[in-house]
Design an enzyme around this catalytic site. Structure first.
Site, PDB file in Angstrom:
ATOM      1  N   ASP A  64       0.602  -1.378  -0.181  1.00  0.00           N
ATOM      2  CA  ASP A  64      -0.074   0.025  -0.328  1.00  0.00           C
ATOM      3  C   ASP A  64       0.693   1.222   0.278  1.00  0.00           C
ATOM      4  OD1 ASP A  64       0.962  -0.546   2.674  1.00  0.00           O
ATOM      5  OD2 ASP A  64      -0.822  -0.518   4.017  1.00  0.00           O
ATOM      6  N   HIS A  65       2.802   1.376   0.500  1.00  0.00           N
ATOM      7  CA  HIS A  65       2.747   2.156   0.430  1.00  0.00           C
ATOM      8  C   HIS A  65       3.706   3.114  -0.715  1.00  0.00           C
ATOM      9  CE1 HIS A  65       2.125   1.998   4.607  1.00  0.00           C
ATOM     10  NE2 HIS A  65       2.766   3.343   5.128  1.00  0.00           N
ATOM     11  N   ASP A 119       3.456  -1.058  11.188  1.00  0.00           N
ATOM     12  CA  ASP A 119       3.020  -0.145  11.112  1.00  0.00           C
ATOM     13  C   ASP A 119       2.651   1.095  12.475  1.00  0.00           C
ATOM     14  OD1 ASP A 119       2.396   2.221   8.811  1.00  0.00           O
ATOM     15  OD2 ASP A 119       1.437   2.532   9.851  1.00  0.00           O
ATOM     16  N   ARG A 379      -0.222  12.994  10.609  1.00  0.00           N
ATOM     17  CA  ARG A 379       0.594  13.791  10.560  1.00  0.00           C
ATOM     18  C   ARG A 379       1.057  15.093   9.784  1.00  0.00           C
ATOM     19  NH1 ARG A 379       4.047   7.873  11.252  1.00  0.00           N
ATOM     20  NH2 ARG A 379       3.144   7.575  13.515  1.00  0.00           N
ATOM     21  N   SER A 535       6.150   7.059  12.871  1.00  0.00           N
ATOM     22  CA  SER A 535       6.461   5.626  12.374  1.00  0.00           C
ATOM     23  C   SER A 535       6.921   4.756  12.953  1.00  0.00           C
ATOM     24  CB  SER A 535       6.729   6.426  10.958  1.00  0.00           C
ATOM     25  OG  SER A 535       8.708   5.759  11.042  1.00  0.00           O
ATOM     26  N   ARG A 537       8.711   2.506  11.721  1.00  0.00           N
ATOM     27  CA  ARG A 537      10.044   2.024  11.131  1.00  0.00           C
ATOM     28  C   ARG A 537      11.243   2.254  11.771  1.00  0.00           C
ATOM     29  NH1 ARG A 537       9.453   8.024   7.773  1.00  0.00           N
ATOM     30  NH2 ARG A 537       7.851   7.704   7.852  1.00  0.00           N
TER      31      ARG A 537
HETATM   32  C1  MIC Z   1       4.214   6.164   8.831  1.00  0.00           C
HETATM   33  O1  MIC Z   1       3.054   7.089   8.594  1.00  0.00           O
HETATM   34  O2  MIC Z   1       4.547   7.461   8.720  1.00  0.00           O
HETATM   35  C2  MIC Z   1       4.107   4.811   8.121  1.00  0.00           C
HETATM   36  C3  MIC Z   1       4.851   5.385   6.263  1.00  0.00           C
HETATM   37  O3  MIC Z   1       2.967   4.450   7.620  1.00  0.00           O
HETATM   38  C4  MIC Z   1       5.411   4.781   9.264  1.00  0.00           C
HETATM   39  C5  MIC Z   1       5.704   3.644   7.957  1.00  0.00           C
HETATM   40  C6  MIC Z   1       6.794   3.142   7.654  1.00  0.00           C
HETATM   41  O4  MIC Z   1       7.955   4.297   7.682  1.00  0.00           O
HETATM   42  O5  MIC Z   1       6.936   2.870   6.678  1.00  0.00           O
HETATM   43  C7  MIC Z   1       4.265   4.231   9.972  1.00  0.00           C
HETATM   44  O6  MIC Z   1       3.573   5.053  10.442  1.00  0.00           O
HETATM   45  O7  MIC Z   1       5.150   3.433  10.607  1.00  0.00           O
HETATM   46 FE1  SF4 Z   2      -0.348   4.562   5.017  1.00  0.00          FE
HETATM   47 FE2  SF4 Z   2       1.299   5.310   7.606  1.00  0.00          FE
HETATM   48 FE3  SF4 Z   2      -0.191   7.537   6.176  1.00  0.00          FE
HETATM   49 FE4  SF4 Z   2      -1.562   5.556   6.916  1.00  0.00          FE
HETATM   50  S1  SF4 Z   2      -0.033   7.045   8.593  1.00  0.00           S
HETATM   51  S2  SF4 Z   2      -2.269   5.885   4.887  1.00  0.00           S
HETATM   52  S3  SF4 Z   2       0.299   3.921   6.657  1.00  0.00           S
HETATM   53  S4  SF4 Z   2       1.698   6.635   5.020  1.00  0.00           S
END
Ligand code: MIC
Ligand code: SF4
Length: 642
Positions: A64-65, A119, A379, A535, A537
């Site tokens: 999805d990313h 995630d 975010r 996140s 990550r």
């Molecule tokens: C995000 O919303 O920051 C992400 C991208 O979904 C991350 C995960 C990632 O960095 O791959 C998260 O929320 O954990």
């Molecule tokens: Fe995707 Fe993270 Fe954004 Fe949710 S917050 S839509 S999991 S990138």
């Protein structure tokens, strides 16, 4: 003494430790999820553990990313995830099927079950009564292999809801209000439980919007009771058998209680650059808007998008505004296309994107220079949109729709719809984009396909009792993982290539950092409060590890990032007295003494060459101390399995 909902689920899943504040507890994990930006690494780590088939009740790999596929990297990683999932017993949700949290809520999450996901927004499933937590990829890999997931036993906060939301005020405004009150640090070490009479007025997707953004509080997770509303949602998803009732005991004790009268709320917006910088929408009324983005795992439900469609029907988006909509799941997109709402959105001028994270993680749709972007996302950290000087505001779908019509920040109560959108009694069920794994007896025949983008994992060096190394970076409070390891369309495709990612580490704070770190032979980072928020990550730990970082010395840490540092074998050290942070500077030669004693609860001494000293603690569990001594969780797990 009575129990909270979370305490009941923890009790039922406790496999290690004591369920008491201050102790670390190990939980049996029923379900896991991964997404593709963290999944490649998680499955590489799973492979390195050498366990042939996953041991969970259900594990799902979502794509999805990284769906932009500008170059071979993403497609190769998807193929790797698809083939390894098939081999090890994991379901595979194909690209286009939707955002992991939205799809998991619709099709798989169950009340009373434990779920961890690589995630940070995995707590979305708390909206259906699951104990769902975000974790680093390695922790998810360990859980897939049947290992426990460890958390510090959390404090319990009750958010008591009374009344009902007024028209055009939405679940997003509830969580923005909680963020306004508690702040991005306010949930650290806590589980936020929702209760009170107001709960039954909220649908499961509305509850999920609230638990989703509980991640922005830094909370371990957030959870709602499972009640007749949950039952109706599961029934509408054809999953009535997954229902169990869940509530807290009448005499359950909470460490903290917050009361919110839903009927007193108004439309709110989180202003740049933090989800807790919350103001009423009406106070921003004269602000001109350049872009509106609707979707993400926070606000992608059928009712969210139908509300937007109803507000836009027969109208045209302001010529000064670009409106992008990414419906969070194929189920929702299919429903909109079948009932004509998609045409209403298109006719109003919306740019429809695929069902994926998209602009939320900077995968396209970066705003214009110094642009004002209103997003229904979770975010708004500086630079995350891909435009460094953009001002990103987080709002409800109602506020987003009203503002894209007028071209200015607009309180949606001035453009009401005649009646709220009702929850469907039946959702169309079509799981044909979720591939089942190969049966265990055929797993041997599945070939795992990897592309050249997959590079080896960095190896941790075990810590020493005395460590003398330079301070390679000093940063302030609330550093996010987006600062440490940025995402976005240029960098995200390299999530399985740590050496390449290293070039971008801390790019937003100090572009010289990677070169400085590469030139040095190891070093430390000095951080402020809530270091590593955001996140899950693990790249925000693995990349600094690759760059030679042996310890991060901060005022305090965010939960998932601290665990990721330990898993990577990097010491997370905290100042006993936060004021000592000011004594040390970039470039200082820092000396750590008594590190081994520190790992057993003692004090570590920090000194610089100028004669300044400070006392540090390493506030981790006995198990985590062993992980550090072993040189990271992968080595530790291998040792345990021998
Ligand atoms: C995000 O919303 O920051 C992400 C991208 O979904 C991350 C995960 C990632 O960095 O791959 C998260 O929320 O954990
Ligand atoms: Fe995707 Fe993270 Fe954004 Fe949710 S917050 S839509 S999991 S990138």
């Amino acid at each position: 003494m009575g129990k909270t909902i979370a305490q009941k689920i923890i009790d039922a899943h406790l496999v290690d430790g004591t369920a008491a504040p201050g102790c670390e507890v190990g939980l049996r994990i029923d379900q896991t999820l991964t997404q593709d930006a963290t999944g490649t690494m998680a499955y590489l780590e799973y492979e390195a553990m050498g366990i042939p088939r996953v041991k969970t009740e259900l594990s799902v790999a979502y794509i999805d990313h990284n769906t932009l596929q500008s170059g071979f990297m993403n497609a190769d990683d998807h193929r790797f995830i698809r083939t390894i999932a098939k081999k090890i017993g994991v379901r595979y949700s194909r690209p286009g099927n939707g955002i992991c949290h939205q799809v998991h809520l619709e099709r798989f999450a169950k009340p009373g079950k434990t779920l961890i996901g690589s995630d940070s927004h995995t707590p979305t499933a708390g909206g259906i009564g699951a104990l769902a937590m975000g974790a680093g990829g390695l922790d998810v890999a360990v859980a897939m292999g049947g290992g426990a997931y460890y958390i510090p036993y959390p404090k319990m906060t009750l958010v008591k809801l009374t009344g009902a939301l007024p028209p055009m005020v939405s679940a997003k405004d509830v969580i923005l209000e909680v963020l306004r009150v508690l702040s991005v640090k306010g949930g650290v070490g806590k589980i936020i439980e929702y209760g009170g009479e107001g709960v039954k007025t909220l649908s499961v997707p509305q509850r999920a919007t609230i638990t989703n953004m509980g991640a922005e509080l830094g909370a371990t997770t957030s959870i709602f009771p499972s009640d007749e509303v949950t039952h109706a949602f599961l029934k509408a998803q054809g999953r009535e058998e997954d229902y169990v009732e869940l509530s807290s005991d009448p005499d359950a004790e909470y460490d903290e209680i917050l009361e919110i009268d839903l009927s007193s709320l108004e439309p709110l917006a989180a202003c740049p650059h933090s989800p807790d910088n919350v103001k009423p929408v009406r106070s921003l009324a004269m602000t001109k808007v350049d872009q509106v983005c609707i979707g993400s795992c926070t606000n992608s439900s059928y009712t969210d998008l139908m509300t937007v469609a109803k507000m836009l029907k027969g109208k045209t988006v302001s010529p000064d505004v670009s409106l992008a909509i990414a419906p969070g799941s194929r189920q929702v997109l299919a429903m909109l296309s079948e009932n004509g709402a998609l045409a209403d959105l298109l006719n109003a001028g919306a740019r429809i994107l695929e069902s994926a994270c998209g602009p939320c993680i900077g995968m396209g749709q970066s705003p214009n220079s110094a642009g004002v972007s209103l997003r229904t996302f979770n975010r708004n950290f500086e630079g995350r949109s891909g435009t460094r000087d953009a001002s990103v505001y987080l709002v409800s779908p109602e506020t987003a729709a009203a503002s894209c019509l007028t071209g200015y920040f607009t309180d949606p109560r001035t453009l009401p719809i005649d009646a709220p959108i009702a929850m469907p009694e039946h959702f169309p069920i079509n799981d044909n984009m979720v591939d089942l794994p190969a049966p265990a007896e055929e797993a041997d025949k599945v070939e795992v396909l990897r592309g050249p983008n997959i590079k080896p994992l960095p190896q941790a060096i075990p810590v020493d009792d005395v460590m003398e190394l330079p301070c390679l970076l000093k940063v302030g409070d609330n550093i996010t993982t987006d600062h440490i390891m940025p995402a976005g369309s240029k960098i995200l495709p390299y999530r399985s290539n740590i050496p390449h990612l290293a070039n971008y580490c801390f790019e937003v704070c100090d572009p010289e950092f990677p070169a400085r770190a590469m030139a040095a032979d190891g070093g430390f980072i000095l951080g402020g409060a809530n270091y590593g928020q955001g996140s899950s990550r693990e790249h925000a730990a693995l990349v600094p590890l690759y760059l030679g970082i042996r310890a991060v010395i901060a005022k305090s840490f965010a939960r998932i990032h601290k665990a990721n540092l330990v898993n990577a074998g990097i010491l997370p050290l905290e100042f006993k007295d936060a004021a000592d942070y000011d004594k040390f500077a970039l470039g200082d030669t820092l000396r750590l003494e008594n590190v081994f004693a520190g790992l057993e609860g003692g004090t570590i001494t920090l000194k610089n060459a100028q004669g300044e000293t400070a006392e540090l603690v390493c506030d981790i569990s006995e198990r985590q101390a062993k992980v550090i001594r072993a040189g990271g969780l992968l080595n530790y797990t291998k040792e345990q399995n021998q």
